[in-house]
Design a protein around this motif. Structure first.
Motif, PDB file in Angstrom:
ATOM      1  N   SER A 227       0.834  -1.276  -0.041  1.00 40.72           N
ATOM      2  CA  SER A 227       0.042   0.123   0.048  1.00 40.72           C
ATOM      3  C   SER A 227       0.790   1.286   0.149  1.00 40.72           C
ATOM      4  O   SER A 227       0.506   2.249  -0.501  1.00 40.72           O
ATOM      5  CB  SER A 227      -0.709  -0.086   1.249  1.00 40.72           C
ATOM      6  N   LEU A 228       2.029   1.247   0.772  1.00 38.28           N
ATOM      7  CA  LEU A 228       2.892   2.346   0.815  1.00 38.28           C
ATOM      8  C   LEU A 228       4.087   2.420  -0.042  1.00 38.28           C
ATOM      9  O   LEU A 228       5.225   3.344  -0.078  1.00 38.28           O
ATOM     10  CB  LEU A 228       3.412   2.563   2.103  1.00 38.28           C
ATOM     11  N   GLY A 229       3.905   1.506  -1.079  1.00 39.44           N
ATOM     12  CA  GLY A 229       5.152   1.298  -2.268  1.00 39.44           C
ATOM     13  C   GLY A 229       6.285   0.462  -1.456  1.00 39.44           C
ATOM     14  O   GLY A 229       6.025  -0.244  -0.395  1.00 39.44           O
ATOM     15  N   PHE A 230       7.636   0.613  -1.988  1.00 36.95           N
ATOM     16  CA  PHE A 230       8.515  -0.044  -1.817  1.00 36.95           C
ATOM     17  C   PHE A 230       9.654   0.536  -1.158  1.00 36.95           C
ATOM     18  O   PHE A 230      10.839   0.027  -1.061  1.00 36.95           O
ATOM     19  CB  PHE A 230       8.737  -1.203  -3.113  1.00 36.95           C
ATOM     20  N   SER A 231       9.457   1.725  -0.649  1.00 35.24           N
ATOM     21  CA  SER A 231      10.859   2.191  -0.033  1.00 35.24           C
ATOM     22  C   SER A 231      10.141   3.244   1.168  1.00 35.24           C
ATOM     23  O   SER A 231      10.820   4.272   1.256  1.00 35.24           O
ATOM     24  CB  SER A 231      11.361   2.975  -1.073  1.00 35.24           C
ATOM     25  N   GLU A 232       9.455   2.684   1.846  1.00 41.82           N
ATOM     26  CA  GLU A 232       8.897   3.772   3.053  1.00 41.82           C
ATOM     27  C   GLU A 232       9.662   3.621   4.278  1.00 41.82           C
ATOM     28  O   GLU A 232       9.777   2.402   4.824  1.00 41.82           O
ATOM     29  CB  GLU A 232       7.430   3.371   3.471  1.00 41.82           C
TER      30      GLU A 232
ATOM     31  N   THR B 232     -11.314 -10.468   8.963  1.00 41.89           N
ATOM     32  CA  THR B 232     -10.071 -10.989   8.802  1.00 41.89           C
ATOM     33  C   THR B 232      -9.300  -9.807   7.913  1.00 41.89           C
ATOM     34  O   THR B 232      -9.890  -9.228   6.973  1.00 41.89           O
ATOM     35  CB  THR B 232      -9.740 -12.245   8.085  1.00 41.89           C
ATOM     36  N   LEU B 233      -7.925  -9.620   8.569  1.00 43.38           N
ATOM     37  CA  LEU B 233      -7.329  -8.408   7.930  1.00 43.38           C
ATOM     38  C   LEU B 233      -5.742  -8.681   7.692  1.00 43.38           C
ATOM     39  O   LEU B 233      -5.290  -9.919   8.558  1.00 43.38           O
ATOM     40  CB  LEU B 233      -7.133  -7.177   8.939  1.00 43.38           C
ATOM     41  N   ALA B 234      -5.066  -8.420   6.664  1.00 40.42           N
ATOM     42  CA  ALA B 234      -3.623  -8.766   6.609  1.00 40.42           C
ATOM     43  C   ALA B 234      -2.986  -7.894   5.657  1.00 40.42           C
ATOM     44  O   ALA B 234      -3.270  -6.785   5.725  1.00 40.42           O
ATOM     45  CB  ALA B 234      -3.505 -10.159   6.045  1.00 40.42           C
ATOM     46  N   LYS B 235      -2.188  -8.116   4.794  1.00 40.50           N
ATOM     47  CA  LYS B 235      -1.626  -7.450   3.322  1.00 40.50           C
ATOM     48  C   LYS B 235      -1.185  -5.886   4.019  1.00 40.50           C
ATOM     49  O   LYS B 235      -0.241  -5.636   4.596  1.00 40.50           O
ATOM     50  CB  LYS B 235      -2.574  -7.696   2.440  1.00 40.50           C
ATOM     51  N   ALA B 236      -2.247  -5.039   3.611  1.00 45.16           N
ATOM     52  CA  ALA B 236      -1.986  -3.521   3.858  1.00 45.16           C
ATOM     53  C   ALA B 236      -1.893  -3.219   5.213  1.00 45.16           C
ATOM     54  O   ALA B 236      -1.438  -2.187   5.625  1.00 45.16           O
ATOM     55  CB  ALA B 236      -3.018  -2.762   3.243  1.00 45.16           C
ATOM     56  N   LEU B 237      -2.384  -4.163   5.964  1.00 45.13           N
ATOM     57  CA  LEU B 237      -1.980  -4.149   7.686  1.00 45.13           C
ATOM     58  C   LEU B 237      -0.629  -3.744   7.914  1.00 45.13           C
ATOM     59  O   LEU B 237      -0.433  -2.631   8.872  1.00 45.13           O
ATOM     60  CB  LEU B 237      -2.537  -5.295   8.415  1.00 45.13           C
ATOM     61  N   SER B 238       0.224  -3.973   7.315  1.00 46.05           N
ATOM     62  CA  SER B 238       1.544  -3.636   7.552  1.00 46.05           C
ATOM     63  C   SER B 238       2.307  -3.212   6.158  1.00 46.05           C
ATOM     64  O   SER B 238       3.358  -3.092   6.191  1.00 46.05           O
ATOM     65  CB  SER B 238       2.422  -5.039   7.987  1.00 46.05           C
ATOM     66  N   GLY B 239       1.462  -2.841   5.211  1.00 44.01           N
ATOM     67  CA  GLY B 239       2.080  -2.387   3.967  1.00 44.01           C
ATOM     68  C   GLY B 239       2.831  -3.544   3.293  1.00 44.01           C
ATOM     69  O   GLY B 239       3.236  -3.343   2.420  1.00 44.01           O
ATOM     70  N   GLY B 240       2.499  -4.802   3.907  1.00 40.67           N
ATOM     71  CA  GLY B 240       3.160  -5.820   3.248  1.00 40.67           C
ATOM     72  C   GLY B 240       4.516  -6.131   3.754  1.00 40.67           C
ATOM     73  O   GLY B 240       5.301  -6.939   3.343  1.00 40.67           O
ATOM     74  N   TYR B 241       5.182  -5.195   4.526  1.00 38.03           N
ATOM     75  CA  TYR B 241       6.614  -5.142   4.775  1.00 38.03           C
ATOM     76  C   TYR B 241       6.932  -6.390   5.906  1.00 38.03           C
ATOM     77  O   TYR B 241       7.995  -6.570   6.054  1.00 38.03           O
ATOM     78  CB  TYR B 241       6.890  -3.764   5.525  1.00 38.03           C
ATOM     79  N   GLN B 242       5.904  -6.726   6.422  1.00 42.59           N
ATOM     80  CA  GLN B 242       6.131  -7.890   7.601  1.00 42.59           C
ATOM     81  C   GLN B 242       4.850  -8.643   7.480  1.00 42.59           C
ATOM     82  O   GLN B 242       3.607  -8.001   7.114  1.00 42.59           O
ATOM     83  CB  GLN B 242       6.329  -7.424   8.831  1.00 42.59           C
TER      84      GLN B 242
END
Ligand code: PMP
Length: 462
Positions: A61-66, A284-294
């Motif tokens: 969600s926040l791209g690849f370099s936050e 249920t929530l996942a993915k953009a919950l951590s921007g996918g970083y973890q």
């Protein structure tokens, strides 16, 4: 994907089993190796830049370099790199994340349980549904209804709830007690001339018939993604969830909203449920919950469900469920930082500002000869490719048309994802209008190229 058999891809072929590929094709073609990311872009190992049109697997969600997310992980790693939440232990990131999530979630959802993936969150939901009904002394009320084309994950229960035949074949799934009802795809499954409202009514009636056939006393829960993602970006027809929820209420059946894709602004509302008036008992929530970083996921439950869990665990001497990494402090810290960023940068306002550009951009392809249907909501879109626009005739599955487009898009520096015959789009939520235009332009080039190739093939054949 692209045949670039260098030493790294040869090693990958030699040692890895990949998820969701034709393993034989993978052996022959090898992987596209992604090396680094920046904003909405990723770069492969040959230095080629791509717009990540699907935010990796819907999540970046926040791209690849936050950097704030990187630092949140690093700071937490230095302070306390790991700890568990079993046996009355807790860490501050887990505590803060539960509080934040419950505060932002729909008001009926009051408690959070953490896992590592969408599948685990959905598996937890399946187990909680059983536990809840046992606590209420309704041992027969256990069946779960999902929809054809639903995607809820890959673990044994989540794959069973999933409504994609390939995910069941030869895995001896679904497990017992999982039923599937109609897919709410108006374009494919409505009768000729049937309005969206009438289609919704018919599907709700079919659901009620199924419940009555099974015996309402045996049906516990209904799983639904607000917009079905992997099934082909299927936006529910008008009134669908009103009609469905009326049936669920009538027979005391829980609604589980799988917000793994739709959660955190994807549809222009913080949760997809809000867009459709869904009042889920669990989410249920996942993915953009951590921007996918973890890797981290959550199951949120309502008060009555939590009360039943407390009662039953007291009776049994413990709640016998949990993951080693439930509420792991590093992913939890990254998730807390992600939610702070959404709030501070008012991500919803940004999404709503750029959405018209995305919607208009995709809708322009509706008139393209290869396009049967464009579906778009918020920053989620799907373009269904057909062989014949008039009759909606799909291409021969062996032709793998969306995969052909995926390859052409790659050539033009754009990553898309084929879902059956649908080309999907779910760019990082930080995408701006110029980048949206760029993405559309690249997609248009790929589509035109395929159309030209097909026309040429027809000329030669004719
Ligand atoms: N639910 C939905 C709606 C999903 O799209 C996905 C994954 N794409 C899952 C659940 C499963 O999540 P995971 O792959 O993290 O287990």
């Amino acid at each position: 994907m692209t045949a670039r058999l260098n030493s790294a891809s040869a090693k990958d072929i030699a040692y890895s089993i990949h998820p969701y590929v034709n393993l034989k094709v993978h052996q022959d073609e090898g992987p596209l190796i992604i090396e680094r990311g920046e904003g909405i872009y990723v770069y492969d190992d040959a230095g080629n830049r791509y717009i990540e049109g699907v935010a990796s697997l819907w999540y970046a969600s926040l791209g690849f370099s936050e950097q704030r997310l990187v630092e949140a992980a690093y700071d937490q790693m230095k302070k306390l790199p790991c700890y568990h939440s079993f046996g009355h232990k807790a860490t501050s990131p887990g505590i803060e994340l539960a509080e934040r999530l419950v505060e932002m979630a729909p008001p009926q959802l009051t408690k959070a349980f953490f896992a590592n993936s969408g599948s685990e969150a959905n598996d937890t939901a399946v187990k909680v549904i059983r536990y809840y009904n046992n606590a209420l002394d309704r041992p027969r009320k256990k069946k779960i209804i999902s929809r054809f084309k639903a995607y809820h994950g890959s673990t044994v229960a989540a794959a069973s709830v999933t409504g994609v035949p390939r995910n069941h074949w030869d895995f001896d799934l679904p497990i017992e007690g999982i039923l599937h009802t109609d897919c709410p795809d108006h374009y494919r499954f409505a009768e000729p001339g049937e309005s969206e409202e009438d289609f919704s009514k018919r599907l709700a009636q079919n659901l009620e018939d199924l419940i009555l056939r099974e015996d309402p006393e045996t049906v516990a829960a209904f799983f639904a993604e607000p917009v079905m993602g992997a099934g082909g970006v299927l936006i529910p027809p008008r009134n669908y969830f009103d009609e469905i929820q009326a049936v669920l209420r009538k027979y005391d059946i829980l609604l589980v909203a799988d917000e793994v894709i739709c959660g955190f602004g994807r549809l222009g509302t913080m949760f997809g449920s809000e867009s459709f008036g869904m009042k889920p008992d669990m989410m249920t929530l996942a993915k953009a919950l951590s921007g996918g970083y973890q890797p981290i996921s959550a199951l949120l439950v309502s008060d009555p469900i939590y009360a039943a869990l407390v009662m039953e665990s007291e009776k049994l001497g413990g709640f016998g469920h949990g993951f080693t990494y439930s509420a792991h402090p590093v992913p939890a810290a990254v998730a807390v930082e992600t939610l702070k960023i959404y709030e501070e940068r008012d991500i919803l306002t940004h999404i709503r500002r750029v959405t018209p550009r995305f919607v208009d951009g995709l809708n322009k392809f509706a008139s393209h000869p290869l396009v049967g249907k464009v579906r778009v909501m918020g920053l989620l879109g799907g373009v269904e490719i057909v062989a014949d626009k008039e009759t909606k005739q799909p291409f021969d599955p062996a032709f793998a048309v969306a995969q052909k487009i995926e390859k052409l898009c790659l050539k033009h520096g754009l990553i898309t994802r084929p879902l059956g015959d649908v080309v999907s789009f779910s760019p990082p939520l930080i995408i701006d209008e110029a980048q949206i235009d760029d993405m559309m332009e690249r997609f248009g080039r790929a589509l035109d190229e395929l159309a030209a190739d097909l026309a040429e093939a027809r000329t030669i054949a004719g």
